[in-house]
Design an enzyme around this catalytic site. Structure first.
Site, PDB file in Angstrom:
ATOM      1  N   LYS A 179     -80.809   6.741 -10.686  1.00 47.68           N
ATOM      2  CA  LYS A 179     -80.155   7.608 -11.499  1.00 47.68           C
ATOM      3  C   LYS A 179     -79.172   7.627 -11.193  1.00 47.68           C
ATOM      4  O   LYS A 179     -78.042   7.480 -12.186  1.00 47.68           O
ATOM      5  CB  LYS A 179     -80.870   8.657 -10.525  1.00 47.68           C
ATOM      6  CG  LYS A 179     -82.743   8.905 -10.883  1.00 47.68           C
ATOM      7  CD  LYS A 179     -82.648  10.741 -10.791  1.00 47.68           C
ATOM      8  CE  LYS A 179     -84.299  10.847 -11.185  1.00 47.68           C
ATOM      9  NZ  LYS A 179     -84.393  12.344 -10.563  1.00 47.68           N
ATOM     10  N   CYS A 190     -47.629  -0.536  -4.133  1.00 45.91           N
ATOM     11  CA  CYS A 190     -48.354   0.273  -3.304  1.00 45.91           C
ATOM     12  C   CYS A 190     -48.824  -0.080  -2.393  1.00 45.91           C
ATOM     13  O   CYS A 190     -48.194   0.160  -0.680  1.00 45.91           O
ATOM     14  CB  CYS A 190     -49.141  -0.330  -5.030  1.00 45.91           C
ATOM     15  SG  CYS A 190     -50.591   0.844  -4.218  1.00 45.91           S
ATOM     16  N   LYS A 200     -47.491  -9.041  -5.710  1.00 46.90           N
ATOM     17  CA  LYS A 200     -47.966  -8.196  -4.964  1.00 46.90           C
ATOM     18  C   LYS A 200     -48.230  -9.329  -3.779  1.00 46.90           C
ATOM     19  O   LYS A 200     -49.109 -10.348  -4.019  1.00 46.90           O
ATOM     20  CB  LYS A 200     -48.792  -7.288  -5.327  1.00 46.90           C
ATOM     21  CG  LYS A 200     -49.721  -6.582  -4.442  1.00 46.90           C
ATOM     22  CD  LYS A 200     -50.386  -5.167  -5.216  1.00 46.90           C
ATOM     23  CE  LYS A 200     -51.151  -3.992  -4.396  1.00 46.90           C
ATOM     24  NZ  LYS A 200     -51.975  -3.034  -5.303  1.00 46.90           N
ATOM     25  N   GLY A 245     -74.523  22.760 -21.592  1.00 47.11           N
ATOM     26  CA  GLY A 245     -75.731  23.530 -21.484  1.00 47.11           C
ATOM     27  C   GLY A 245     -75.236  24.430 -21.057  1.00 47.11           C
ATOM     28  O   GLY A 245     -74.670  24.368 -19.676  1.00 47.11           O
ATOM     29  N   SER A 262     -76.586  27.439 -18.761  1.00 47.79           N
ATOM     30  CA  SER A 262     -77.954  27.816 -18.216  1.00 47.79           C
ATOM     31  C   SER A 262     -77.667  29.174 -17.656  1.00 47.79           C
ATOM     32  O   SER A 262     -78.261  29.700 -17.529  1.00 47.79           O
ATOM     33  CB  SER A 262     -78.501  26.820 -17.317  1.00 47.79           C
ATOM     34  OG  SER A 262     -77.068  27.570 -15.878  1.00 47.79           O
ATOM     35  N   GLU A 296     -46.713   0.674 -10.476  1.00 48.15           N
ATOM     36  CA  GLU A 296     -47.126  -0.775 -10.173  1.00 48.15           C
ATOM     37  C   GLU A 296     -48.313  -0.242 -11.959  1.00 48.15           C
ATOM     38  O   GLU A 296     -48.528   0.166 -11.953  1.00 48.15           O
ATOM     39  CB  GLU A 296     -48.673  -0.078 -10.102  1.00 48.15           C
ATOM     40  CG  GLU A 296     -48.749  -1.670  -9.301  1.00 48.15           C
ATOM     41  CD  GLU A 296     -50.077  -1.692  -7.927  1.00 48.15           C
ATOM     42  OE1 GLU A 296     -50.620  -2.062  -7.734  1.00 48.15           O
ATOM     43  OE2 GLU A 296     -50.132  -0.119  -7.493  1.00 48.15           O
TER      44      GLU A 296
END
EC number: 6.3.5.1
Length: 554
Positions: free
Chosen positions: A521, A149, A113, A290, A292, A45
């Site tokens: 966040k 699909c 589709k 990083g 740790s 697809e």
């Protein structure tokens, strides 16, 4: 009338927007099929554009270029088998998700589709027009029905195709991975086979695209729902399926049946593939992170080493006055075991300088989370400087548990371009670490053996931002936290339901509150590998300003 039909299946990894590269992949697969005497070579697809394109497909110049690339492919692949490839189609100003059949130098059929997915991470109703259901197309006298699909996830399209004379069903897909997806697909496709009595080919793409990983796992089913071929999960693969006409219709010869790995291995493979493709498709070859001495960064380092090669991964230890000696030892041991470079950049002097600079303004206040976050943000500054200086993409290392409750510092440890463990809860991180230590596969570029030291797995998790700190100072034990998050996030359970399951109401309410207030966040966080149906980004879209709190469970 032919009694044998040869179908070459190309389970390949396209790149969104790389029309020329995707066309070259398609032509190479077609040439393989031609060499094997194929009647039809099939791709997936929206292959010419890559998938998912999101709003890129709404750009008229991109639509026109993609359609032109398909017509050029028809010319380039004129002398040989037919080629089936997905791409956009325009008709009277409307845009369709289409499947083109190219043969003899021209487009001989276009399937469009009908069912447009508009849930989870799909927004196809805002991009494409739903088409009427098409009948089958014919290749060398064989009538092929191609539900695209989502069309195969519903009975109506395949029913119409069977009623209008289809003899074989070929389903081109762009179906992304989540846990349990191969079995879900298999059961749905068996239903379509049982309903129609027709053999079915389920052809899926592979490769990473932003947060999504397409896992292939293409398959061929004979009537009765018998699995006769299974292509590998996550690997590019081109193979030929031979169909033979019988008195009961077409049947596929038995082919290779690749084993689908268990979920723990599949999750890790998805993380590795997503990192490899995200880097390759955005033009990066080297990573920095990083390290740790904790489990999250150790697993990300292992994923990066397996995806890019250890020689392309830089680990950086950024100790402060609160960093324990064993964290330094564990980070060094992990980097050495993986074969990655390890640099040490202490932040003590920078932390002191920032503290002195802010001292007049902070006079008379108590030290607390602000000072802890300064440490995290200083680490983020150092890592971004290294990333900028050396052109190494910074990998973020926060797990789903931390991302859910905001136990992470924005502009600090959340810095980075990609986060391969963003959708992996902390409890699963421990399982993943042990699995990687005990297993090695040929797709891993990192070394075999214990690459994550045992002490990293067994010691209490800690951010080490104050003396003797552990994560459980601020959060419930991770087995409790993750079970509550699984209810709130994955199942959308109410507080009352979780209390009825035995969880403490105050704890559930605290986690619910943290989950909601951390939305800002997550909105600014790096993309990361999708492993579940409730990954933080397209799967789960919550408002940032939100006063709702579940009143149930009182």
């Amino acid at each position: 009338m032919a009694d044998v039909f040869r179908l070459t299946l190309a389970q390949l990894n396209p790149t969104v927007g790389d029309l020329r590269g995707n066309a070259a992949k398609a032509q190479a697969a077609w040439e393989q099929g031609r060499a094997k005497g194929a009647d039809l070579v099939a791709l997936t697809e929206m292959f010419i554009t890559g998938y998912q394109t999101q709003d890129l497909i709404l750009k008229p110049s991109f639509q026109q270029a993609a359609i032109a690339a398909i017509h050029q492919l028809a010319v380039d692949c004129a002398d040989g088998p037919a080629l089936a490839i997905g791409g956009p189609a325009l008709q009277e100003g409307r845009l369709f998700n289409a499947y083109y059949i190219l043969h003899g130098g021209r487009v001989t059929a276009t399937v469009q589709k009908h069912h447009l997915p508009n849930d989870s991470l799909f927004d196809e109703k805002r991009l494409f027009t739903s088409a009427d259901v098409h009948g089958p197309f014919t290749i060398n006298g064989v009538r092929i029905g191609s539900p695209i699909c989502e069309d195969a996830w519903h009975p109506d399209v395949v029913e119409t195709l069977a009623e209008t004379g289809a003899e074989i069903l070929l389903v081109p897909n762009g179906s992304p991975y989540h846990r349990g997806k191969p079995n879900l697909r298999l059961n749905l496709m068996i239903s379509r086979v049982v309903e129609t009595g027709l053999p079915l080919v389920y052809l899926n793409m592979v490769g990473g695209q932003d947060d999504q990983v397409f896992d292939g796992s293409s398959m061929v089913l004979n009537p009765g729902g018998h699995l006769v071929a299974q292509l590998p999960q996550f690997d590019e693969h081109v193979t030929q399926i031979v169909f033979r006409r019988t008195s009961d219709g077409w049947r596929a010869d038995p082919g290779e049946i690749a084993e689908i790995p268990p979920i723990g291995e599949a999750d890790y493979r998805a993380c590795v593939l997503s990192v490899a493709d995200y880097f390759a498709k955005t033009g990066f070859s080297k990573a920095v992170l990083g390290l740790s001495g904790g489990i999250d960064s150790a697993i990300v380092a292992a994923i990066a080493a397996d995806a890019l090669g250890p020689e392309n991964v830089r680990c950086v230890m950024l100790p402060s006055e609160f960093t324990s000696a064993h964290s330094l030892e564990d980070a060094e041991k992990c980097a050495r075991a993986l074969g990655c470079r390890l640099d040490t950049v202490p932040i003590t002097a920078a932390q002191k300088a920032v503290g002195e600079t802010l001292a007049p303004l902070f006079a008379g206040t108590d030290e607390g989370i602000t000072e802890e976050n300064i440490q995290s943000r200083l680490r983020g500054v150092m890592l971004m400087a290294i990333s900028n200086k050396y052109g190494e993409m910074l990998l973020t290392t926060g797990n789903k548990s931390e991302m859910a409750v905001g136990y992470c510092t924005i502009y600090g440890d959340m810095n980075g371009g990609y986060n391969p463990v963003k959708d992996m809860y902390k409890t699963r991180m421990f399982l993943t670490a042990r699995w990687r230590n005990e297993n090695h596969r040929d797709w891993m570029k990192g070394p075999a053996g214990e690459v994550i030291p045992e002490r990293i797995i067994t010691k209490p998790p800690s951010a080490e931002l104050r003396p003797d700190q552990t994560d459980q100072d601020s959060l419930p034990p991770y087995d409790v936290l993750d079970a509550i998050l699984e209810g709130l996030v994955e199942r959308e359970a109410s507080v009352a339901e979780l209390v009825a399951e035995g969880f403490d109401r105050d704890t559930v309410k605290k986690i619910e509150h943290l989950l909601y207030i951390a939305e800002y966040k997550r909105f600014q966080s790096a993309p990361g590998t999708r492993l579940t149906q409730k990954a933080f980004w397209l799967d789960r879209r919550y408002p940032i300003a939100n006063r709702w709190r579940d009143p149930s469970g009182a």
